[in-house]
Design a protein around this motif. Structure first.
Motif, PDB file in Angstrom:
ATOM      1  N   THR A  42      -4.940   1.178   1.585  1.00 53.24           N
ATOM      2  CA  THR A  42      -3.955   1.449   2.635  1.00 53.24           C
ATOM      3  C   THR A  42      -3.496   2.903   2.636  1.00 53.24           C
ATOM      4  O   THR A  42      -2.419   3.206   3.145  1.00 53.24           O
ATOM      5  CB  THR A  42      -2.738   0.527   2.467  1.00 53.24           C
ATOM      6  OG1 THR A  42      -2.155   0.761   1.191  1.00 53.24           O
ATOM      7  CG2 THR A  42      -3.131  -0.933   2.601  1.00 53.24           C
ATOM      8  N   VAL A  44      -2.839   6.572   3.681  1.00 51.00           N
ATOM      9  CA  VAL A  44      -2.710   7.261   4.966  1.00 51.00           C
ATOM     10  C   VAL A  44      -3.430   8.597   4.879  1.00 51.00           C
ATOM     11  O   VAL A  44      -3.984   8.963   3.836  1.00 51.00           O
ATOM     12  CB  VAL A  44      -1.224   7.439   5.354  1.00 51.00           C
ATOM     13  CG1 VAL A  44      -0.573   6.099   5.642  1.00 51.00           C
ATOM     14  CG2 VAL A  44      -0.459   8.174   4.282  1.00 51.00           C
ATOM     15  N   GLU A  45      -3.401   9.341   5.947  1.00 51.05           N
ATOM     16  CA  GLU A  45      -4.216  10.554   6.077  1.00 51.05           C
ATOM     17  C   GLU A  45      -4.018  11.570   4.949  1.00 51.05           C
ATOM     18  O   GLU A  45      -4.963  12.136   4.456  1.00 51.05           O
ATOM     19  CB  GLU A  45      -3.903  11.220   7.421  1.00 51.05           C
ATOM     20  CG  GLU A  45      -4.895  12.266   7.835  1.00 51.05           C
ATOM     21  CD  GLU A  45      -6.286  11.709   8.091  1.00 51.05           C
ATOM     22  OE1 GLU A  45      -7.250  12.453   7.846  1.00 51.05           O
ATOM     23  OE2 GLU A  45      -6.406  10.552   8.519  1.00 51.05           O
ATOM     24  N   GLY A  46      -2.804  11.787   4.485  1.00 49.02           N
ATOM     25  CA  GLY A  46      -2.564  12.809   3.470  1.00 49.02           C
ATOM     26  C   GLY A  46      -2.775  12.361   2.041  1.00 49.02           C
ATOM     27  O   GLY A  46      -2.773  13.177   1.126  1.00 49.02           O
ATOM     28  N   GLU A  47      -2.966  11.079   1.810  1.00 50.08           N
ATOM     29  CA  GLU A  47      -3.088  10.557   0.457  1.00 50.08           C
ATOM     30  C   GLU A  47      -4.546  10.393   0.051  1.00 50.08           C
ATOM     31  O   GLU A  47      -5.416  10.228   0.887  1.00 50.08           O
ATOM     32  CB  GLU A  47      -2.408   9.184   0.356  1.00 50.08           C
ATOM     33  CG  GLU A  47      -0.925   9.206   0.587  1.00 50.08           C
ATOM     34  CD  GLU A  47      -0.322   7.813   0.538  1.00 50.08           C
ATOM     35  OE1 GLU A  47      -1.090   6.835   0.439  1.00 50.08           O
ATOM     36  OE2 GLU A  47       0.903   7.716   0.608  1.00 50.08           O
ATOM     37  N   GLN A  48      -4.759  10.434  -1.249  1.00 52.61           N
ATOM     38  CA  GLN A  48      -6.094  10.204  -1.787  1.00 52.61           C
ATOM     39  C   GLN A  48      -6.303   8.702  -1.922  1.00 52.61           C
ATOM     40  O   GLN A  48      -5.506   8.005  -2.542  1.00 52.61           O
ATOM     41  CB  GLN A  48      -6.238  10.894  -3.138  1.00 52.61           C
ATOM     42  CG  GLN A  48      -7.628  10.872  -3.688  1.00 52.61           C
ATOM     43  CD  GLN A  48      -7.737  11.662  -4.972  1.00 52.61           C
ATOM     44  OE1 GLN A  48      -6.743  11.998  -5.585  1.00 52.61           O
ATOM     45  NE2 GLN A  48      -8.945  11.955  -5.370  1.00 52.61           N
ATOM     46  N   GLY A  49      -7.374   8.192  -1.344  1.00 53.27           N
ATOM     47  CA  GLY A  49      -7.608   6.763  -1.340  1.00 53.27           C
ATOM     48  C   GLY A  49      -8.485   6.257  -2.471  1.00 53.27           C
ATOM     49  O   GLY A  49      -8.447   5.077  -2.800  1.00 53.27           O
TER      50      GLY A  49
END
Length: 83
Positions: A42, A44-49
């Motif tokens: 889950t 978001v764009e700025g986080e490392q997944g």
């Protein structure tokens, strides 16, 4: 036997998975040997997944650890992102 698999964390409806090396007989969220990364579906764009320590992954595979099918898919995804 030693396996590389996902260990679920996070809140209800907000999953977060640690990629861990564990004994096959241990429970999914139970005891593990080493944490080698994480997967956040889950993010978001700025986080490392997704993050996997490639050196530790290589070590554990060299001593006979087997990755689960989902972790194999994530390893391929991480290698494509790095390239």
């Amino acid at each position: 036997m030693v396996v590389i698999r996902l260990n679920r964390g996070g809140a209800k409806a907000r999953p977060f998975y640690n990629i861990v090396v564990a004994d096959k007989r241990a429970r999914r969220d139970g005891r593990f040997i080493e944490r080698i990364g994480f997967y956040n579906p889950t993010a978001v764009e700025g986080e490392q997944g997704l993050r996997i320590a490639q050196d530790r992954l290589t070590y554990w595979k060299s001593v006979g650890a087997q990755a689960s099918p989902t972790v194999e898919r994530l390893i391929k995804q991480a290698s494509q992102a790095a390239a």
